[in-house]
Design an enzyme around this catalytic site. Sequence first.
Site, PDB file in Angstrom:
ATOM      1  N   SER A 205       0.828  -1.196   0.000  1.00  0.00           N
ATOM      2  CA  SER A 205       0.000   0.000   0.000  1.00  0.00           C
ATOM      3  C   SER A 205       0.868   1.253   0.000  1.00  0.00           C
ATOM      4  O   SER A 205       1.677   1.428  -0.904  1.00  0.00           O
ATOM      5  CB  SER A 205      -0.961  -0.042   1.198  1.00  0.00           C
ATOM      6  N   GLU A 328      -9.153  -5.084  -4.558  1.00  0.00           N
ATOM      7  CA  GLU A 328      -8.535  -4.111  -3.661  1.00  0.00           C
ATOM      8  C   GLU A 328      -9.547  -3.268  -2.886  1.00  0.00           C
ATOM      9  O   GLU A 328      -9.506  -3.160  -1.664  1.00  0.00           O
ATOM     10  CB  GLU A 328      -7.617  -3.174  -4.464  1.00  0.00           C
ATOM     11  N   HIS A 425      -7.831  -5.267  -0.292  1.00  0.00           N
ATOM     12  CA  HIS A 425      -6.608  -4.567   0.059  1.00  0.00           C
ATOM     13  C   HIS A 425      -6.058  -5.088   1.388  1.00  0.00           C
ATOM     14  O   HIS A 425      -6.762  -5.122   2.394  1.00  0.00           O
ATOM     15  CB  HIS A 425      -6.901  -3.069   0.165  1.00  0.00           C
TER      16      HIS A 425
END
Length: 502
Positions: A205, A328, A425
């Site tokens: 990330s 995600e 995610h």
Amino acid sequence: MTDSYLVDTAAGTLRGMPLPGGSILFAGVPFAAPPVGPLRLRPPRPRQPWPGVLDATLFRPAPAQRVSALVSGQAAPPPFPGSDLWAPPTHCDEDCLYLNVWTPDPAGSRPVIVWIYGGGFDSGSAAPPMTDGAALSRLTGAVVVAANYRLGALGYLHLADLGGPDWANCTNLGLQDQAAALRWVRDNIAAFGGDPGNITVAGQSAGASSIGALLAAPAAAGTFHRAILQSGHAQRVVDTATGTAIATDLMAALGLDEMDDLLDVPVSAILEVQSSVIDADLGRRSLPGGRGWGVVVDGNVLPEHPQQAVADGAASGIGLLVGANRDEMRLFQALQGPAYAPADERALLAEMRQAGIASPERLLAAYRHRAPDADLPGLRTLFLTDAVYRRPAGGLAAAQVAAGGRAHTYLFSAEPLGPVLGASHGAELALLFDHVDPASPQLLEVRDDLASAWARFVATGDPGWPLYDPQAQPNTRQFGANAGMVTDPPADDVAAAWAERA
């Protein structure tokens, strides 16, 4: 085996401690001077040597932070295996520039992984549970290092164009912290059993997008040889105009007139207002024109846009492993709840235009064809997953290969967080940090498969499948679902609509 371990570094001697399983931890190692008092909002300074032996058996506080604006005030998803990886740190402090080392053997010469945590540039920690370096070391056989870096306004307030010559280098402080940690690793890791000639920087990330910037940052040049970017890329940056506007608004929110006043205001006051000057919604924050904490293309610390630097060959000597997750944005859809939903179809089409799509209507129709049962929030999730993560990841790999470098890509499609969140995610962290239910043989198999690929890559630069070729079908390794090679992005009407840029 004794109950303490001594290692000599350039700044002094450290005492570590053994962990269950045979590895050794050196925790709370200072790699820069405390960024407090007159050093607040200043580039990292070298740490002065210490006399005697420094105890390195306790983790130090995480960087000063509040719960991310993405989840503040929202209901968290129900507990799931690995959900503690998302728990906000309970102990935070401005005095945070410390790193942790997990080593299988201080007398060895193993590949090194330097882990950069995610958290939207405003949250995160280099210590457990958010960063389980012991598990990552055990699964890959590498020496693992994780370093704190400053977050939010304290780490990414762009003052270089607002405060005059005295503040010329006061920008991208979190990125400068990361570069300082990498220099420390290069200079000291041999004492911990790591090979200074084989360092891989890896992150997820915001950590991965940090790596995208480090590929083009002069302060990090020569400090690492490979890079793993998971759910991040080289396009998560803002320009100086945006950075200066955010800084101006923060000063106004604090009621300050002079830059030096920032050195005296309580840190709690900065943390209280910093989320009010950026976009709370991840979609608005991450699309062109969005406002968020993160890297600024300032022309100095970061001389040029990192995507362009990669295209120009700046990272051609660094092997890249670039990953993304299939679903995600499902995590943020769950976290934000009703606030995530577009007001109507026109609002979603406007977001697509913001992303540079020439024919948003055609793209929306293509997503509906791909997922006929998806409602408007679900369609937004499909679009933002591509816009913010999957397509920029492929773009980075394509630029690297076109410049003569090496890049491999993978798509994470396992569902360790359950079918509602899917391969959302951060889902892969549950595997890389070994938070897998022992009663889930399929997930254990994916964990071992992914960890083996990382281990091969950090050792040799080859994870076990062909280099990325944007024209080839298939071109990307998939983990989970039907493991094997797939084409990403899929060659369908969605890809055709994305190709028509405004």
